[in-house]
Enzyme design. Structure first.
Site, PDB file in Angstrom:
ATOM      1  N   GLU A 174       1.596   2.471   3.142  1.00 25.38           N
ATOM      2  CA  GLU A 174       2.607   1.507   3.589  1.00 25.38           C
ATOM      3  C   GLU A 174       3.656   2.159   4.487  1.00 25.38           C
ATOM      4  O   GLU A 174       4.715   1.596   4.738  1.00 25.38           O
ATOM      5  CB  GLU A 174       3.262   0.848   2.369  1.00 25.38           C
ATOM      6  N   HIS A 250       7.852  -1.966  -2.606  1.00 23.97           N
ATOM      7  CA  HIS A 250       7.918  -0.714  -1.840  1.00 23.97           C
ATOM      8  C   HIS A 250       9.032   0.141  -2.437  1.00 23.97           C
ATOM      9  O   HIS A 250      10.029  -0.397  -2.945  1.00 23.97           O
ATOM     10  CB  HIS A 250       8.275  -0.969  -0.360  1.00 23.97           C
ATOM     11  N   CYS A 368      13.877  -2.395   5.991  1.00 25.87           N
ATOM     12  CA  CYS A 368      12.487  -2.751   6.341  1.00 25.87           C
ATOM     13  C   CYS A 368      12.345  -2.920   7.839  1.00 25.87           C
ATOM     14  O   CYS A 368      11.270  -2.705   8.401  1.00 25.87           O
ATOM     15  CB  CYS A 368      12.092  -4.075   5.711  1.00 25.87           C
TER      16      CYS A 368
HETATM   17  O1  SUG Z   1       4.862  -6.545   3.423  1.00 19.58           O
HETATM   18  N1  SUG Z   1       6.675  -9.523   3.815  1.00 19.58           N
HETATM   19  C1  SUG Z   1       6.597  -8.081   3.989  1.00 19.58           C
HETATM   20  C2  SUG Z   1       7.950  -7.468   3.783  1.00 19.58           C
HETATM   21  C3  SUG Z   1       7.948  -6.017   4.137  1.00 19.58           C
HETATM   22  C4  SUG Z   1       9.184  -5.319   3.702  1.00 19.58           C
HETATM   23  N2  SUG Z   1       9.139  -3.982   4.124  1.00 19.58           N
HETATM   24  C5  SUG Z   1       9.696  -2.922   3.450  1.00 19.58           C
HETATM   25  N3  SUG Z   1      10.086  -3.048   2.216  1.00 19.58           N
HETATM   26  N4  SUG Z   1       9.769  -1.797   4.035  1.00 19.58           N
HETATM   27  C6  SUG Z   1       5.573  -7.479   3.018  1.00 19.58           C
HETATM   28  O2  SUG Z   1       5.495  -7.939   1.873  1.00 19.58           O
HETATM   29  C7  SUG Z   1       5.819 -11.811   3.945  1.00 19.58           C
HETATM   30  C8  SUG Z   1       5.071 -12.689   4.937  1.00 19.58           C
HETATM   31  C9  SUG Z   1       4.928 -14.095   4.468  1.00 19.58           C
HETATM   32  O3  SUG Z   1       4.863 -14.359   3.265  1.00 19.58           O
HETATM   33  O4  SUG Z   1       4.835 -15.023   5.327  1.00 19.58           O
HETATM   34  C10 SUG Z   1       5.657 -10.317   4.224  1.00 19.58           C
HETATM   35  O5  SUG Z   1       4.667  -9.891   4.753  1.00 19.58           O
END
Ligand code: SUG
Length: 444
Positions: A174, A250, A368
């Site tokens: 990730e 994460h 993020c």
């Molecule tokens: O991978 N949300 C992302 C959020 C990423 C956050 N990044 C960090 N913590 N670094 C994920 O879960 C949601 C998309 C949706 O539901 O339409 C999404 O992909």
């Protein structure tokens, strides 16, 4: 020579929407089917990036990906014109269409893991795009991510780009969301802290039972090998499976570091005392472990407010500041904690709040939205200068968003064939603004 830690924020793409795609990410699931505002989302992100540039930080932007991803839809058997592909996918497999329309590349903490030249044996800055295999909608990002990173850090003398890890759950990766670089000064060799959720090749090892552990130890070790890091400068630490099961998908939802500061929740890790000793031993400078107890802030409040998905930055004055989402101001326990934190005598002296709610509703906070790249002056000069934030780029990108982005988008709009035309027109113009060359498949 001067050294900086630059932040490269992901530009929010024109299809930003809420489709509930991320099992284990509470905000994504809770806000599924909400109407999104791609224009506001993009502008909130730009405002945060510009504010950091105004504070004297080196700030860049990374281009978003092309969505809907018609190449993936064709690869899985939908055929005909672009409009027909969208229409058939919407009728026969709406969940797959949604996965191919996410603007999730905006969260560039998941774009790649980056090791600065001070840590690597060949003295180059290393990048490995994250394969993001745990989520279908994210697993289609790494190839284009690699293209965008190469167009942004486009100098072989200073930057080394690796292919993403093999696309198998054993190597679930990730990116920087599970990686923190600790150091005394950005230009000095540091300790790279890799936080994993599970060991893929040891089925009896402890792991979460409800939600997925997206990052494996095997992936973290592979990245450390690729990046030519010394064993003595790496620490591999396991995330507490119980907090993953409470929505901490994460590590950057439960801890954040900067230089010799690690700001973390007491429940964040397994084996905390021994691992912190290892960090202390491998660092050649004093460490500040800033612990938040459950009594001060519950895991639930941390997940709702994103207290740990803040950015800790070192201002040109040498003082550290926390860049927090306004959601932290709205949560009484967290707001009280942050007000106290700046008086505690830790290196963190200021808190600044930014509204990134459009992103937060999908589980993406300030941290993020950014990929950190520590660089010296020469390396900063070797970056594609058109991607660096300044007044002119800020104005240009806002005008670009105003021209191309919708202010409302629902999941049912994703099959609209006009959306792909709007998105491609916008991205084609963006590659000219940022002088990226042809990074998208539709341009090839
Ligand atoms: O991978 N949300 C992302 C959020 C990423 C956050 N990044 C960090 N913590 N670094 C994920 O879960 C949601 C998309 C949706 O539901 O339409 C999404 O992909």
């Amino acid at each position: 020579m001067k050294h900086f830690e630059a932040n490269f924020d992901g530009l929010v793409g024109p299809t930003h929407n809420y489709a509930g795609l991320s099992f284990g990410n509470v905000a994504s699931l809770n806000n599924a089917a909400l109407t999104s505002n791609p224009k506001a989302a993009a502008k909130q992100g730009l405002q945060k990036a510009k504010s950091l540039a105004d504070l004297g930080m080196v700030q860049g932007v990374l281009a978003p990906q092309e969505r809907p991803d018609l190449y993936t839809l064709r690869r899985i058997g939908f055929s005909g014109s672009d409009a027909e592909v969208l229409q058939k996918a919407a009728q026969q497999a709406p969940a797959l269409l949604n996965a191919c329309c996410s603007a999730s590349s905006m969260w560039t903490a998941n774009a790649a893991t980056v090791s600065p030249s001070a840590d690597t044996r060949d003295g180059k800055v290393h990048f490995t795009p994250a394969n993001l295999v745990d989520k279908l909608h994210r697993s289609i990002e790494p190839v284009t991510t690699g293209n965008i990173l190469q167009a942004t850090f486009n100098n072989d003398r200073h930057f080394r780009h690796h292919q993403h890890l093999p696309e198998h759950t054993s190597f679930g990766d990730e990116g920087a969301a599970n990686h923190t670089r600790l150091c005394s000064e950005y230009g000095h060799a540091g300790v790279e802290l890799f936080v994993y959720g599970q060991q893929a090749t040891n089925p009896s090892a402890v792991k979460p039972t409800k939600y997925p552990a997206r990052q494996t130890l095997e992936a973290s070790q592979a990245v450390a090998r690729l990046h030519q890091l010394e064993d003595e400068s790496c620490v591999f630490m396991q995330q507490n499976p119980d907090v993953i099961d409470q929505g901490v998908f994460h590590n950057d939802v439960i801890s954040v570091g900067n230089q010799n500061v690690l700001f973390y929740h007491e429940q964040a890790f397994l084996n905390t005392a021994a691992k912190f000793d290892e960090i202390r031993r491998k660092m050649n400078t004093e460490m500040h472990f800033v612990k938040v107890s459950t009594e001060q802030v519950s895991i639930d409040d941390a997940v709702r407010s994103y207290l740990f998905n803040t950015q800790i930055i070192t201002l040109p004055s040498g003082e550290m500041a926390i860049i927090a989402p306004t959601n932290c101001q709205e949560n009484p326990a967290v707001f009280a904690y942050l007000n106290e934190l700046v008086t505690l005598g830790t290196p963190i002296k200021q808190v600044r709040y930014y509204d990134v709610k459009q992103s937060m509703q999908n589980g993406g906070g300030p941290a993020c939205l950014r990929l950190r790249v520590a660089m010296n002056e020469q390396e900063v000069e070797a970056v594609n200068q058109n991607t660096l934030m300044n007044n002119a780029l800020f104005t240009r990108l806002n005008t670009w968003v105003d021209k191309h982005y919708r202010d409302q988008l629902t999941v049912s709009d994703l099959a609209d064939p006009q959306l792909i035309i709007e998105s491609r027109t916008a991205l084609d113009e963006l590659t000219q603004i940022l002088k990226l060359g042809s990074v998208y498949q539709f341009q090839k």
